[in-house]
Scaffold this motif. Structure first.
Motif, short mmCIF file in Angstrom:
data_model
loop_
_atom_site.label_atom_id
_atom_site.label_comp_id
_atom_site.label_asym_id
_atom_site.label_seq_id
_atom_site.Cartn_x
_atom_site.Cartn_y
_atom_site.Cartn_z
N ASP A 61 32.44 24.47 21.65
CA ASP A 61 32.77 23.64 22.80
C ASP A 61 32.41 24.39 24.07
OD1 ASP A 61 33.86 21.44 21.40
OD2 ASP A 61 35.73 22.54 21.11
N VAL A 63 32.84 24.46 28.17
CA VAL A 63 33.74 23.95 29.19
C VAL A 63 33.35 24.56 30.53
CG1 VAL A 63 36.14 23.74 29.93
CG2 VAL A 63 35.60 23.82 27.48
N ASN A 95 33.26 19.04 29.59
CA ASN A 95 33.13 19.69 28.29
C ASN A 95 32.09 18.98 27.45
OD1 ASN A 95 34.44 17.50 26.97
ND2 ASN A 95 36.40 18.39 27.47
N THR A 97 30.46 19.34 23.21
CA THR A 97 30.47 20.00 21.91
C THR A 97 29.04 20.09 21.40
OG1 THR A 97 32.67 19.16 21.42
CG2 THR A 97 31.34 19.87 19.55
#
Length: 126
Positions: A61, A63, A95, A97
């Motif tokens: 992830d 961020v 964010n 992924t």
């Protein structure tokens, strides 16, 4: 003085990026005092990109501290400098992924290209 629940809020303006610790101190009329539990707040800047986990098997992830007003390019490189993946933070996103399951094991560098310059972070694919 009250026996009713009191709610408090505080705005720490222009706070620097980093880890900050906050707590309340209550002082009674007789001079005794007590402290609330410590609250930990991590502030990131828009120039910073965090990756978690840093030891990845299937995904990571990404961020950023605050959303960008514009689409922002993100590139992933092997330590040999080969670009192995790219994506874009859409304007307003904080964010994203990345699916890294197909990457070979090893160290990787994530590069975020912003109007403020280039910012990098790393992760390891297990």
């Amino acid at each position: 003085t009250t026996y009713e629940v009191q709610n408090y809020d505080f705005m720490h303006e222009n706070v620097a990026a980093g880890t900050h610790y906050y707590r309340l101190m209550q002082i009674d009329y007789d001079g005794q005092f007590s402290y609330s539990p410590v609250e930990v707040v991590r502030i990131t800047s828009d120039k910073e990109i965090l990756v978690r986990p840093t030891l990845a098997t299937a995904s990571v992830d990404l961020v950023v501290g605050k959303p960008f007003d514009y689409d922002t390019q993100v590139d992933v490189y092997s330590v040999t400098g080969q670009k192995v993946m790219e994506t874009v933070f859409q304007a307003g996103e904080i964010n994203k992924t990345l699916d890294v399951a197909e990457l070979n094991g090893g160290h990787y560098i994530i590069r975020l290209n912003t109007n403020n310059g280039t910012h990098t972070t790393r992760f390891v694919k297990l």
